[in-house]
Design an enzyme around this catalytic site. Structure first.
Site: not given
Lengths: 121, 121
Positions: A65, A70, A85
């Site tokens: 994934s 940020h 996952c």
């Protein structure tokens, strides 16, 4: 191939009191080291610096994934999300590595089961 | 520059019953249309197809943070996260566009305030 989603976990956290938040090299290293700590596989890393002394937006796409960051250097804040996952993936280890690399403290942590793990509840 | 984090919102949802989940072009279009609907600005889009009839991992890096998708065609499942900052960004509109494009129904939706919005609580 992405592992079956039965064990998806999305770990979200804000980090306060961070340093180095405008340093693209540091942030790339943090993402790659976080992936290694989580036992997941990096497909590619994409980073966008917003300019001198400004923040960076970055993501590591994973076979399992993604990890994103940020940053807002002027606030000492970084927003992290780690979505992994597979039964071997360790999102908590990834978060700890990023927090240590940036010298930040973890605030407002959320751990959200995804997909199969959520649908089975 | 990323807008000030005071209004950060992270919208997470799983979509069930989707089609087109192995179609890279469709997924790129969904990400770009979602960004337009949310009134946010795409910096770059990165997509990784895992192979024929397998899933796609993708992210749109935004001036206002990111939109990601991970898909499992064999299950009809897509995992979406939409993280946007700024008072004009409309994460719900982005999610609706993606769900409509993929023909999926929204499951297990979470809306999480981030950074300034979280720290002020």
């Amino acid at each position: 191939m992405i592992p079956a989603p039965a064990t998806g976990l999305h770990l979200i956290a804000d980090l306060a009191g961070c340093h180095g938040l405008g340093d693209v090299s540091l942030i790339e290293a943090a993402l790659r080291e976080a992936a290694a700590a989580a036992h997941v596989h990096v497909l590619s890393v994409h980073l966008h610096p917003f300019g001198p002394e400004q923040g960076v937006t970055g993501v590591a796409l994973l076979a399992e994934s993604h990890i994103s960051i940020h940053s807002w250097p002027e606030e000492g804040l970084a927003a992290i999300d780690i979505f992994v996952c597979g039964p071997l993936a360790d999102a908590e280890a990834a978060l700890d590595v990023i927090a240590a690399r940036l010298g930040g403290t973890i605030r407002h942590r959320h751990a959200i089961p995804r997909l199969g793990a959520a649908l089975a509840r």
